[in-house]
Write an enzyme that holds these catalytic residues in place. Sequence first.
Site, PDB file in Angstrom:
ATOM      1  N   ASP A 124       0.863  -1.180   0.000  1.00 16.74           N
ATOM      2  CA  ASP A 124       0.000   0.000   0.000  1.00 16.74           C
ATOM      3  C   ASP A 124       0.896   1.225   0.000  1.00 16.74           C
ATOM      4  O   ASP A 124       1.929   1.236   0.671  1.00 16.74           O
ATOM      5  CB  ASP A 124      -0.906   0.004   1.232  1.00 16.74           C
ATOM      6  CG  ASP A 124      -1.951  -1.102   1.202  1.00 16.74           C
ATOM      7  OD1 ASP A 124      -2.412  -1.442   0.109  1.00 16.74           O
ATOM      8  OD2 ASP A 124      -2.307  -1.608   2.282  1.00 16.74           O
ATOM      9  N   ASP A 163      -7.037  -1.355  -4.391  1.00 15.82           N
ATOM     10  CA  ASP A 163      -8.083  -1.059  -3.409  1.00 15.82           C
ATOM     11  C   ASP A 163      -9.048  -0.005  -3.947  1.00 15.82           C
ATOM     12  O   ASP A 163     -10.267  -0.129  -3.795  1.00 15.82           O
ATOM     13  CB  ASP A 163      -7.464  -0.544  -2.097  1.00 15.82           C
ATOM     14  CG  ASP A 163      -6.555  -1.545  -1.424  1.00 15.82           C
ATOM     15  OD1 ASP A 163      -6.734  -2.762  -1.628  1.00 15.82           O
ATOM     16  OD2 ASP A 163      -5.641  -1.102  -0.702  1.00 15.82           O
TER      17      ASP A 163
END
Length: 185
Positions: free
Chosen positions: A128, A147
């Site tokens: 991330d 995401d």
Amino acid sequence: MTSTSDVLAPRRVALLGVLATAVLVLDILTKVVGVALLEGREPVRLLGGAVYLVLVRNPGAAFSLATGYTWLLSLVAGAVVVAIIRITRRLRSTGWAVALGLILGGALGNLADRIFRSPGPLVGHVVDTVSLFAPDGSVWPVFNLADSAIVTGGALLVLLALLGRELDGTRTGDGSADRSGDADG
């Protein structure tokens, strides 16, 4: 006789495939670049602190839920991929093609991390790199392009459901395909 809806089905599946592939490729590229540029470095502040680029290796799901269950998240992502592929034969809606393409590409992107990244297959940590309003994910969880695609696709599915648009191009309560010649719902 072949209906317009049947002729358009391959186009919708192609749209889904192209979008899923684009999301997957862009997700992989942003993760590779993110690791290369952010590993061992301080977060990069952008837009006056509204966005930070930071490297986080997430063993769980959003909000760090299910940490320690990476193998289960891998199986869920795999099931999502299989389910989307299985329902494509009924796909006649542009909106559904876009939504499912986003979800499929995002699921594949995070699944690739879980399979190929350390610490090992089916337990790999998802990379991330984007944090909103704080460099540490304290305001909003750190996320990645996959995401974002999953959330956007999910929101589009909710909108389509609220508008009564079905996977096959029909509208709830209508029972027939959109007669405009393009089942674009």
